[in-house]
Design an enzyme around this catalytic site. Structure first.
Site, short mmCIF file in Angstrom:
data_model
loop_
_atom_site.label_atom_id
_atom_site.label_comp_id
_atom_site.label_asym_id
_atom_site.label_seq_id
_atom_site.Cartn_x
_atom_site.Cartn_y
_atom_site.Cartn_z
N SER A 1 0.86 -1.18 0.00
CA SER A 1 0.00 0.00 0.00
C SER A 1 0.90 1.23 0.00
O SER A 1 2.09 1.13 0.29
CB SER A 1 -0.86 -0.03 1.27
OG SER A 1 -1.33 1.26 1.58
N TYR B 1 -2.44 -0.91 10.24
CA TYR B 1 -2.41 -1.20 8.80
C TYR B 1 -1.10 -0.68 8.21
O TYR B 1 -0.39 -1.39 7.49
CB TYR B 1 -3.62 -0.57 8.12
CG TYR B 1 -3.69 -0.81 6.62
CD1 TYR B 1 -4.16 -2.02 6.12
CD2 TYR B 1 -3.28 0.16 5.71
CE1 TYR B 1 -4.23 -2.25 4.74
CE2 TYR B 1 -3.35 -0.05 4.34
CZ TYR B 1 -3.82 -1.26 3.87
OH TYR B 1 -3.89 -1.48 2.51
P1 NAP Z 1 -10.96 -6.45 0.37
O1 NAP Z 1 -11.94 -6.18 -0.69
O2 NAP Z 1 -11.29 -6.17 1.79
O3 NAP Z 1 -10.50 -7.97 0.23
C1 NAP Z 1 -9.60 -8.52 1.15
C2 NAP Z 1 -9.70 -10.01 1.10
O4 NAP Z 1 -8.87 -10.55 2.16
C3 NAP Z 1 -11.12 -10.52 1.35
O5 NAP Z 1 -11.41 -11.60 0.49
C4 NAP Z 1 -11.05 -10.99 2.80
O6 NAP Z 1 -11.95 -12.04 3.10
C5 NAP Z 1 -9.62 -11.49 2.88
N1 NAP Z 1 -9.22 -11.60 4.27
C6 NAP Z 1 -9.26 -10.62 5.20
N2 NAP Z 1 -8.91 -11.11 6.39
C7 NAP Z 1 -8.65 -12.43 6.21
C8 NAP Z 1 -8.28 -13.49 7.08
N3 NAP Z 1 -8.14 -13.29 8.39
N4 NAP Z 1 -8.09 -14.71 6.56
C9 NAP Z 1 -8.27 -14.93 5.24
N5 NAP Z 1 -8.66 -13.98 4.36
C10 NAP Z 1 -8.84 -12.74 4.86
O7 NAP Z 1 -9.59 -5.67 0.11
P2 NAP Z 1 -8.89 -5.22 -1.26
O8 NAP Z 1 -9.09 -3.77 -1.38
O9 NAP Z 1 -9.21 -6.15 -2.35
O10 NAP Z 1 -7.36 -5.40 -0.81
C11 NAP Z 1 -6.52 -6.42 -1.33
C12 NAP Z 1 -5.09 -6.04 -1.01
O11 NAP Z 1 -4.76 -4.79 -1.65
C13 NAP Z 1 -4.83 -5.82 0.48
O12 NAP Z 1 -3.56 -6.32 0.83
C14 NAP Z 1 -4.85 -4.31 0.63
O13 NAP Z 1 -4.10 -3.88 1.74
C15 NAP Z 1 -4.23 -3.89 -0.68
N6 NAP Z 1 -4.54 -2.52 -1.11
C16 NAP Z 1 -5.80 -2.18 -1.50
C17 NAP Z 1 -6.06 -0.87 -1.91
C18 NAP Z 1 -7.44 -0.44 -2.38
O14 NAP Z 1 -7.62 0.77 -2.66
N7 NAP Z 1 -8.41 -1.33 -2.46
C19 NAP Z 1 -5.03 0.08 -1.92
C20 NAP Z 1 -3.75 -0.29 -1.51
C21 NAP Z 1 -3.53 -1.61 -1.10
P3 NAP Z 1 -13.51 -11.73 3.42
O15 NAP Z 1 -14.07 -11.23 2.11
O16 NAP Z 1 -14.04 -13.05 3.80
O17 NAP Z 1 -13.53 -10.71 4.49
#
Ligand code: NAP
Length: 248
Positions: free
Chosen positions: A156, A169
């Site tokens: 991130s 985070y």
């Molecule tokens: P998201 O929509 O919240 O998806 C996260 C996924 O991780 C979900 O499938 C969630 O499962 C799973 N997860 C969370 N806790 C878990 C656990 N304890 N055990 C197993 N699985 C778990 O987030 P996203 O935005 O796609 O983010 C994906 C990655 O990109 C992350 O590393 C995030 O930090 C990074 N990122 C995202 C953004 C952005 O703008 N979206 C920006 C920078 C970095 P559930 O669905 O069952 O909760």
């Protein structure tokens, strides 16, 4: 670094490759899992909500792509027994891994450190950092058997420069980048396994919506827009690229 301009992943980019994606049930992980399958990979879908993983499984199988494996695991509860189950599943059914995408993460609270809930802190560090170490260590032998396997650590913007009110985070992503950089250094002259960091940037997911509740999601890029960089790093087109940090 960034994706080479005009890069377009060939349809068979990942044919014959076994790729494990954590957090594959939603957001970026879901889009990536489906895209990997579309490009020929056999995907191993790890996540904590079985129904979400099954929905991704159905979408992939209904489209006629290679049947995925399901690993319904809560990374907050990852212990030696669960780790051994993952190793057994990979060794027995797949033999080798060609990609491991550490994508699952928790956001936690957006409050000052002085008010940060200590249980939330520990849970975040477990999911965002400790589980990454445990899974990587457990799966390195399977990745070695994959030859030119690719490890991706999803970070991130706060992973390089922690900012106020991002709490555990930001600290967890800073630690993740440290881990990925250290591992890349260790693998540099001893392994064909490649290790790179990806910062997806602002992307339209539920995590982003929780972090910025007043933002209009329509102004953000979709999950499909960040997928090509991950595909590039997972496939042979990025052979030799190692120890780098990419912005999507
Ligand atoms: P998201 O929509 O919240 O998806 C996260 C996924 O991780 C979900 O499938 C969630 O499962 C799973 N997860 C969370 N806790 C878990 C656990 N304890 N055990 C197993 N699985 C778990 O987030 P996203 O935005 O796609 O983010 C994906 C990655 O990109 C992350 O590393 C995030 O930090 C990074 N990122 C995202 C953004 C952005 O703008 N979206 C920006 C920078 C970095 P559930 O669905 O069952 O909760």
């Amino acid at each position: 670094m960034s994706l080479p301009p005009d890069y377009s992943a060939p349809a068979d980019l990942l044919t014959g490759r076994n790729i494990l994606i954590t957090g594959a049930g939603d957001g970026i992980g879901r889009a990536l899992a489906i895209a990997c399958a579309e490009h020929g990979a056999t995907t191993l879908l790890l996540g904590r909500t079985t129904a979400k993983l099954e929905s991704v499984y159905d979408e992939i199988v209904d489209a006629g792509h290679p049947e995925p494996g399901l690993l319904p695991i809560d990374l907050a509860q990852l212990d030696a027994a669960r780790i051994n189950e993952v190793i057994d599943a990979v060794d027995t059914h797949y033999g080798a891994l060609h990609g491991l995408v550490h994508n699952a993460a928790l956001l936690g609270d957006r409050v000052p450190l002085s008010h940060y809930d200590t249980d939330t802190w520990h849970r975040l560090m477990q999911v965002n950092v400790n589980a990454v170490f445990l899974l990587t260590q457990a799966l390195l032998p399977a990745l070695e058997r994959g030859n030119d396997a690719s490890l991706i650590f999803t970070s991130s913007g706060v992973g390089q420069k922690p900012r106020a009110f991002w709490g555990a985070y930001a600290v967890s992503k800073y630690a993740l980048e440290g881990f990925a950089t250290l591992l890349a250094d260790e693998l540099e002259n001893t392994s064909w396994t490649r290790s790179n960091i990806v910062n997806p940037g602002a992307t339209r997911t539920s995590m982003r919506a929780r972090a910025y509740p007043n933002e209009d999601p329509a102004t953000l890029k979709t999950t499909s827009a960040v997928v090509p960089l991950f595909l590039y790093l997972l496939g042979p087109d990025s052979q030799g690229i190692h120890g780098q940090r990419f912005d999507a």
